[in-house]
Design a protein around this motif. Structure first.
Motif, PDB file in Angstrom:
ATOM      1  N   ALA A 157      -4.459   1.699 -18.755  1.00 38.12           N
ATOM      2  CA  ALA A 157      -3.215   1.025 -18.448  1.00 38.12           C
ATOM      3  C   ALA A 157      -1.922   2.041 -18.083  1.00 38.12           C
ATOM      4  CB  ALA A 157      -2.617   0.326 -19.710  1.00 38.12           C
ATOM      5  N   GLU A 158      -1.867   3.033 -18.603  1.00 38.71           N
ATOM      6  CA  GLU A 158      -0.940   3.873 -18.310  1.00 38.71           C
ATOM      7  C   GLU A 158      -1.042   4.647 -17.056  1.00 38.71           C
ATOM      8  OE1 GLU A 158      -1.012   6.673 -21.746  1.00 38.71           O
ATOM      9  OE2 GLU A 158      -0.254   5.409 -23.103  1.00 38.71           O
ATOM     10  N   GLU A 159      -2.286   5.013 -16.613  1.00 33.22           N
ATOM     11  CA  GLU A 159      -2.814   5.541 -15.504  1.00 33.22           C
ATOM     12  C   GLU A 159      -2.416   4.502 -14.303  1.00 33.22           C
ATOM     13  OE1 GLU A 159      -6.772   6.051 -12.863  1.00 33.22           O
ATOM     14  OE2 GLU A 159      -6.964   6.279 -14.896  1.00 33.22           O
ATOM     15  N   LEU A 160      -2.739   3.154 -14.450  1.00 33.19           N
ATOM     16  CA  LEU A 160      -2.521   2.141 -13.568  1.00 33.19           C
ATOM     17  C   LEU A 160      -0.977   1.996 -13.430  1.00 33.19           C
ATOM     18  CD1 LEU A 160      -5.294  -0.382 -14.174  1.00 33.19           C
ATOM     19  CD2 LEU A 160      -5.158   1.453 -12.295  1.00 33.19           C
ATOM     20  N   SER A 161      -0.131   2.013 -14.323  1.00 33.96           N
ATOM     21  CA  SER A 161       1.537   1.727 -14.348  1.00 33.96           C
ATOM     22  C   SER A 161       1.873   2.581 -13.495  1.00 33.96           C
ATOM     23  CB  SER A 161       1.881   1.970 -15.789  1.00 33.96           C
ATOM     24  OG  SER A 161       1.883   3.202 -16.138  1.00 33.96           O
ATOM     25  N   ALA A 162       1.481   3.854 -13.162  1.00 35.68           N
ATOM     26  CA  ALA A 162       1.877   4.971 -12.211  1.00 35.68           C
ATOM     27  C   ALA A 162       1.664   4.570 -10.777  1.00 35.68           C
ATOM     28  CB  ALA A 162       1.542   6.445 -12.434  1.00 35.68           C
ATOM     29  N   GLU A 163       1.015   3.659 -10.384  1.00 37.12           N
ATOM     30  CA  GLU A 163       0.637   3.084  -9.135  1.00 37.12           C
ATOM     31  C   GLU A 163       1.653   2.056  -8.620  1.00 37.12           C
ATOM     32  OE1 GLU A 163      -1.852   4.021  -7.058  1.00 37.12           O
ATOM     33  OE2 GLU A 163      -2.746   5.259  -8.740  1.00 37.12           O
ATOM     34  N   GLN A 164       1.870   2.151  -7.221  1.00 39.07           N
ATOM     35  CA  GLN A 164       2.856   1.211  -6.577  1.00 39.07           C
ATOM     36  C   GLN A 164       2.196  -0.159  -6.189  1.00 39.07           C
ATOM     37  OE1 GLN A 164       5.204   3.345  -3.566  1.00 39.07           O
ATOM     38  NE2 GLN A 164       4.359   5.441  -4.638  1.00 39.07           N
ATOM     39  N   HIS A 165       0.841  -0.174  -6.082  1.00 37.64           N
ATOM     40  CA  HIS A 165       0.272  -1.430  -5.557  1.00 37.64           C
ATOM     41  C   HIS A 165      -1.293  -1.567  -6.112  1.00 37.64           C
ATOM     42  CE1 HIS A 165      -0.897  -4.184  -1.733  1.00 37.64           C
ATOM     43  NE2 HIS A 165      -0.768  -4.750  -2.956  1.00 37.64           N
ATOM     44  N   LEU A 166      -1.275  -2.604  -6.793  1.00 34.43           N
ATOM     45  CA  LEU A 166      -2.427  -3.062  -7.335  1.00 34.43           C
ATOM     46  C   LEU A 166      -3.049  -4.378  -6.871  1.00 34.43           C
ATOM     47  CD1 LEU A 166      -1.789  -2.386 -11.235  1.00 34.43           C
ATOM     48  CD2 LEU A 166      -2.701  -0.701  -9.594  1.00 34.43           C
ATOM     49  N   VAL A 167      -4.190  -4.422  -6.861  1.00 29.64           N
ATOM     50  CA  VAL A 167      -5.071  -5.695  -6.161  1.00 29.64           C
ATOM     51  C   VAL A 167      -6.019  -5.932  -7.194  1.00 29.64           C
ATOM     52  CG1 VAL A 167      -6.302  -6.533  -4.253  1.00 29.64           C
ATOM     53  CG2 VAL A 167      -4.268  -5.347  -3.765  1.00 29.64           C
TER      54      VAL A 167
END
Length: 257
Positions: free
Chosen positions: A110-120
């Motif tokens: 979750a912490e890793e993905l929270s640093a992304e700008q666009h999730l699909v």
């Protein structure tokens, strides 16, 4: 952050995306939450998105064409330079397949993905996905546990909630996410609030002392004790300080008496 969800049941997300923390985060403009019904990208007159598997077998398999077309038709997400608000290059999204075969979702993920700008997120149904979706479109496969659900919608909601709450400005108290269970690798310590005494059960005196260092040590002790008792697997491979080792040894001794 922009989040797009490909699903055959977009109505399932209406209440989730408009309520509680997710709703507030969207209202503040911290996150853009969108759903796409990929049935609209079917290329046949019956609008089917699944078909029988080659080689036989039970169940139906999601076709690749609607999934690829829906992802490729998503608006390009761009960021702006803070100085002049000029758009930068397009952001390449993380395309996440919700699947029982995927990597088990954790707080660190979750912490890793929270640093992304666009999730699909791709939420499937039926027996499975055409393998070419995994091979040529998806960047991540995630599972929320070793069990099977009727579709990927509920798991996607779990992951999205876990990720969005970590974004700056989403939670009222920024320390809340930092001290959550699993964020430190340990289960969270016990919490108390008013009244001090309830039905003869009192708040631990140390929490009323106002001594911040002692409170900090007590909370760490309780986190260690609770983790050892409920999730000892989380302590495997964790480097404990001499002080932490001494606390755990004393706790084990007291439990044996």
């Amino acid at each position: 952050m922009r989040i797009d969800v490909l699903t055959l049941f977009p109505e399932m997300f209406d209440g989730v995306f408009s309520s509680s923390i997710l709703g507030k985060a969207r209202d503040k403009g911290i996150v853009s939450l969108n759903t796409v019904n990929f049935r609209e990208y079917s290329n046949n007159k019956h609008n089917t998105v699944d078909d029988y598997p080659y080689g036989g077998g039970g169940g139906m398999v999601l076709k690749p064409e609607p999934i690829f077309a829906a992802v490729e038709d998503l608006p390009v997400h761009r960021t702006s330079r803070s100085s002049d608000d000029e758009p930068t290059a397009a952001v390449k999204p993380r395309v996440i397949l919700m699947c029982p075969q995927g990597e088990t979702f954790t707080q660190s993920k979750a912490e890793e993905l929270s640093a992304e700008q666009h999730l699909v997120f791709i939420c499937g149904h039926y027996e499975g996905y055409d393998e070419r979706i995994r091979q040529y479109l998806v960047t991540d496969e995630l599972s929320v546990g070793d069990y099977v659900l009727t579709g990927g919608e509920l798991p996607a909601m779990v992951v999205i909630d876990s990720v969005v709450r970590l974004l700056p400005g989403v939670l009222g108290n920024e320390m809340s996410a930092v001290t959550d269970s699993f964020s430190t690798g340990l289960l969270e310590y016990p919490h108390y609030t008013r009244p001090v005494k309830f039905r003869d059960w009192e708040v631990p005196e140390i929490l009323l002392s106002g001594h911040h260092e002692n409170v900090k040590n007590w909370r760490l002790q309780q986190s260690l004790y609770r983790t050892l008792e409920r999730r000892p697997d989380l302590l495997e491979g964790r480097e404990l300080s001499k002080k932490e080792q001494a606390w755990l040894e004393e706790w084990k001794r007291q439990k044996q008496e």
